[in-house]
Design a protein around this motif. Structure first.
Motif, mmCIF file in Angstrom:
data_model
loop_
_atom_site.group_PDB
_atom_site.id
_atom_site.type_symbol
_atom_site.label_atom_id
_atom_site.label_comp_id
_atom_site.label_asym_id
_atom_site.label_seq_id
_atom_site.Cartn_x
_atom_site.Cartn_y
_atom_site.Cartn_z
ATOM 1 N N LEU A 135 0.829 -1.211 0.000
ATOM 2 C CA LEU A 135 0.000 0.000 0.000
ATOM 3 C C LEU A 135 0.860 1.256 0.000
ATOM 4 C CD1 LEU A 135 -2.711 -1.104 2.590
ATOM 5 C CD2 LEU A 135 -3.144 -0.545 0.184
ATOM 6 N N ILE A 136 1.919 1.262 0.809
ATOM 7 C CA ILE A 136 2.822 2.409 0.853
ATOM 8 C C ILE A 136 3.451 2.646 -0.518
ATOM 9 C CG2 ILE A 136 5.043 3.215 1.775
ATOM 10 C CD1 ILE A 136 2.790 3.582 3.727
ATOM 11 N N SER A 137 3.828 1.567 -1.198
ATOM 12 C CA SER A 137 4.464 1.690 -2.502
ATOM 13 C C SER A 137 3.523 2.278 -3.544
ATOM 14 C CB SER A 137 4.968 0.313 -2.974
ATOM 15 O OG SER A 137 5.989 -0.165 -2.138
ATOM 16 N N ASP A 138 2.224 2.151 -3.335
ATOM 17 C CA ASP A 138 1.255 2.727 -4.261
ATOM 18 C C ASP A 138 0.773 4.103 -3.821
ATOM 19 O OD1 ASP A 138 1.273 0.666 -6.117
ATOM 20 O OD2 ASP A 138 -0.180 -0.516 -4.982
ATOM 21 N N GLN A 139 1.331 4.631 -2.745
ATOM 22 C CA GLN A 139 0.982 5.972 -2.287
ATOM 23 C C GLN A 139 2.142 6.955 -2.421
ATOM 24 O OE1 GLN A 139 -1.763 7.401 -1.318
ATOM 25 N NE2 GLN A 139 -3.137 5.655 -1.269
ATOM 26 N N TYR A 140 3.368 6.456 -2.594
ATOM 27 C CA TYR A 140 4.539 7.321 -2.640
ATOM 28 C C TYR A 140 5.428 6.953 -3.822
ATOM 29 C CZ TYR A 140 3.153 8.631 2.062
ATOM 30 O OH TYR A 140 2.438 9.087 3.148
ATOM 31 N N PRO A 141 6.026 7.947 -4.482
ATOM 32 C CA PRO A 141 6.950 7.685 -5.594
ATOM 33 C C PRO A 141 8.169 6.902 -5.112
ATOM 34 C CG PRO A 141 6.302 10.002 -5.533
ATOM 35 C CD PRO A 141 5.838 9.392 -4.254
ATOM 36 N N PRO A 142 8.913 6.275 -6.036
ATOM 37 C CA PRO A 142 10.019 5.395 -5.642
ATOM 38 C C PRO A 142 11.025 6.029 -4.697
ATOM 39 C CG PRO A 142 9.540 5.100 -7.954
ATOM 40 C CD PRO A 142 8.687 6.237 -7.490
ATOM 41 N N ARG A 143 11.407 7.283 -4.955
ATOM 42 C CA ARG A 143 12.450 7.896 -4.128
ATOM 43 C C ARG A 143 11.949 8.310 -2.755
ATOM 44 N NH1 ARG A 143 17.303 9.128 -6.101
ATOM 45 N NH2 ARG A 143 17.694 8.712 -8.293
ATOM 46 N N MET A 144 10.643 8.246 -2.524
ATOM 47 C CA MET A 144 10.087 8.595 -1.219
ATOM 48 C C MET A 144 9.720 7.362 -0.392
ATOM 49 S SD MET A 144 10.366 11.754 -1.654
ATOM 50 C CE MET A 144 9.798 12.149 -0.022
ATOM 51 N N ARG A 145 9.846 6.159 -0.966
ATOM 52 C CA ARG A 145 9.328 4.964 -0.296
ATOM 53 C C ARG A 145 10.122 4.605 0.946
ATOM 54 N NH1 ARG A 145 8.360 1.976 -5.998
ATOM 55 N NH2 ARG A 145 6.400 3.027 -6.508
ATOM 56 N N ALA A 146 11.448 4.689 0.878
ATOM 57 C CA ALA A 146 12.237 4.333 2.062
ATOM 58 C C ALA A 146 11.892 5.254 3.227
ATOM 59 C CB ALA A 146 13.728 4.398 1.750
ATOM 60 N N GLY A 147 11.702 6.558 2.926
ATOM 61 C CA GLY A 147 11.318 7.495 3.971
ATOM 62 C C GLY A 147 9.926 7.215 4.502
ATOM 63 N N ALA A 148 8.980 6.877 3.601
ATOM 64 C CA ALA A 148 7.621 6.570 4.029
ATOM 65 C C ALA A 148 7.588 5.307 4.893
ATOM 66 C CB ALA A 148 6.715 6.397 2.803
ATOM 67 N N ILE A 149 8.377 4.303 4.523
ATOM 68 C CA ILE A 149 8.412 3.072 5.308
ATOM 69 C C ILE A 149 9.096 3.323 6.647
ATOM 70 C CG2 ILE A 149 9.402 0.742 5.391
ATOM 71 C CD1 ILE A 149 8.766 0.544 2.392
ATOM 72 N N ALA A 150 10.060 4.260 6.675
ATOM 73 C CA ALA A 150 10.657 4.628 7.959
ATOM 74 C C ALA A 150 9.615 5.267 8.876
ATOM 75 C CB ALA A 150 11.830 5.584 7.735
ATOM 76 N N ILE A 151 8.708 6.092 8.296
ATOM 77 C CA ILE A 151 7.609 6.667 9.080
ATOM 78 C C ILE A 151 6.681 5.552 9.564
ATOM 79 C CG2 ILE A 151 5.563 8.137 8.995
ATOM 80 C CD1 ILE A 151 8.079 9.749 9.075
ATOM 81 N N LEU A 152 6.347 4.609 8.669
ATOM 82 C CA LEU A 152 5.515 3.470 9.054
ATOM 83 C C LEU A 152 6.164 2.701 10.203
ATOM 84 C CD1 LEU A 152 3.070 1.574 8.430
ATOM 85 C CD2 LEU A 152 4.605 0.332 6.887
ATOM 86 N N GLY A 153 7.485 2.565 10.141
ATOM 87 C CA GLY A 153 8.206 1.846 11.174
ATOM 88 C C GLY A 153 8.149 2.505 12.534
ATOM 89 N N LEU A 154 7.691 3.764 12.588
ATOM 90 C CA LEU A 154 7.540 4.435 13.880
ATOM 91 C C LEU A 154 6.542 3.697 14.765
ATOM 92 C CD1 LEU A 154 8.406 6.949 15.504
ATOM 93 C CD2 LEU A 154 6.463 8.168 14.497
#
Length: 476
Positions: A135-154
């Protein structure tokens, strides 16, 4: 994907900032619930051991193999389902299952019943991470995914901290059984919020059209794609070894604080909560976002970052474990615990960026299989086995008879009680040090991943960095 095409996707209602923020908030809460229900058993450990009279190895099985077995066994089939079906429904059902199983743990009357219920928690949590990453990968562009998953990891440190505080307080002032019920029931409400307020997004909207049309690839094709990417394999090995250390160490740290430093259950829960909350947040989100930012300039930072953090921090963690003074030892552990969490965002973000859209949930399940079967399954089990082994050696001949399950019999003499306590304390300390040494092995694989990182990533990830305006618009 071009900048103009990315902007067109972001202008759609499903990608509006308000909705994306709500989706991220709920997914972080789901992750927190998962982490709470998985790790609350760590701080309840001393009370459970005293009540059910179980050994360190049995306790390690409760936190390791019991959880990991069905988590990994069902993780890949659920991920294959997530590549084809509604991921929101899968996440909501999974959340309800693990929450109900956690609450039922409070009814366990013996080791076997608790083991079966912890297996049920693992069954539910099998439906969490793969669809969430997809789901995260379909909400954020490729270069933002690692950062978005880091937020998810919070969600991991948030859930762990709440579980530590709740478990420590409840086990001392109410009961460990009540703690399980209090931890599980709120997840049922969260499952309803996910089901009724989130919507399934279109797949691969930030990826080339050719990669997201047609029938989903077979699982064999996913495995062949992974095998052709050495960086994926090395990051998977690094992640598995970090989880081996994290879950092995964290499952027994509260017991260590009670045995070695004489803390009460509530004190151990409080100090453990600070470790799993503050340090894990710094590692997962703080260091994860920093590494993700560095990786925008050079993708090899996906491996360099976690490796450097592990090599620099592991000696301080080990030094903290061997201190006899609580303040000195705890300070070192608190300051260095972040090393075991910095891998999460970079490893998952990079591996997601190596796969085509309809392979991502399955690829995430393969990564999680290694992380939780090899790491999560063996780490706590190794810790329990090593603790019993070192304790037996410290005690000498007759340990099993004199200290069944590592505890002196109720009617034992004071000298036997003292000898059993000293042996179990020394055994656990040595086991923790042995487990922490695996951080260096994880660093090796993270370094090795950098050799083919640029080659193994999908072409869209290697496009020039977006303009500042666009980067600000798509930030988590």
């Amino acid at each position: 994907m071009s900048e103009s095409a990315t902007r067109e996707v972001l202008d759609q209602p499903m990608h509006a900032p308000g909705y994306r923020a709500w989706m991220m908030t709920l997914l972080v809460a789901v992750y927190a619930s998962s982490s709470l229900d998985r790790l609350i058993i760590a701080v309840l450990g001393p009370a459970i051991k005293a009540d059910l009279r179980i050994s360190d190895l049995q306790f390690g099985l409760l936190g390791g193999i019991a959880f990991a077995f069905l988590y990994t066994a069902f993780g890949i089939p659920v991920a294959r389902l997530a590549d084809r079906r509604n991921r929101i429904v899968i996440v909501s059902i999974a959340t309800a299952v693990w929450s109900a199983m956690t609450a039922l743990c409070g009814l366990a009357a013996n080791f076997t019943q608790l083991l079966l219920l912890r297996i049920g928690v693992g069954l539910g949590e099998a439906g969490c991470s793969p669809p969430c990453y997809s789901l995260i990968s379909d909400q954020y562009p490729p270069r933002m995914r690692a950062g978005a998953i880091a937020i998810l990891g919070l969600g991991v440190p948030l859930g762990s901290m709440v579980g530590a505080f709740l478990g420590g307080w409840a086990s001392e002032f109410i009961s460990w059984r009540s703690a399980f019920v209090m931890a599980g029931l709120p997840g049922l409400l969260l499952a309803a919020l996910v089901f009724f307020t989130l919507k399934e997004p279109a797949r691969g909207m930030f990826d080339p059209v050719a990669s997201r049309i047609g029938t989903p690839p077979t699982f064999g094709a996913v495995l062949r794609a992974i095998a052709a990417k050495p960086a994926f394999l090395h990051l998977t090995a690094a992640a598995a070894l970090c989880i081996f250390c994290n879950l092995g160490l964290n499952l027994f740290i509260p017991t260590f604080l009670v045995r070695s430093h004489g803390l009460s259950y509530s004190q151990a829960g409080f100090y453990f909560g600070l470790v799993t909350g503050i340090s894990a947040a710094i590692g997962t989100t703080g260091l994860g976002l920093l590494i993700a930012r560095l990786a925008r300039r050079d993708v090899r930072w996906y491996g360099w970052g976690p490796a450097l953090v592990l090599v620099a921090g592991a000696p301080f963690y080990i030094l903290g474990l061997v201190q006899t003074d609580f303040a000195a030892g705890y300070g070192l552990i608190l300051a260095s615990s972040c090393i075991g969490f910095a891998f999460l965002g970079p490893s998952i973000g990079a591996t997601q960026n190596m796969m085509e859209p309809r392979m991502r949930a399955s690829a995430a399940a393969v990564l999680l299989f290694a992380m939780h079967m090899v790491g999560g399954g063996l780490g706590p089990t190794f810790m329990g086995w090593a603790s019993d082994l070192f304790a037996a050696r410290a005690f000498g001949v007759g340990y099993a008879a004199s200290c069944p399950s590592g505890l002196a019999p109720v009617d034992a003499s004071s000298s036997i009680v003292s000898a059993c306590n000293a042996a179990s304390e020394q055994g656990l300390r040595y086991a923790l040090v042995a487990c922490a040494l695996f951080f260096f092995w994880a660093a090796f694989h993270a370094f090795m991943a950098t050799r083919t990182m640029a080659r193994d990533l999908m072409p869209a990830v290697l496009q020039p960095v977006q303009t500042p305006a666009l980067s600000q618009e798509v930030s988590p």
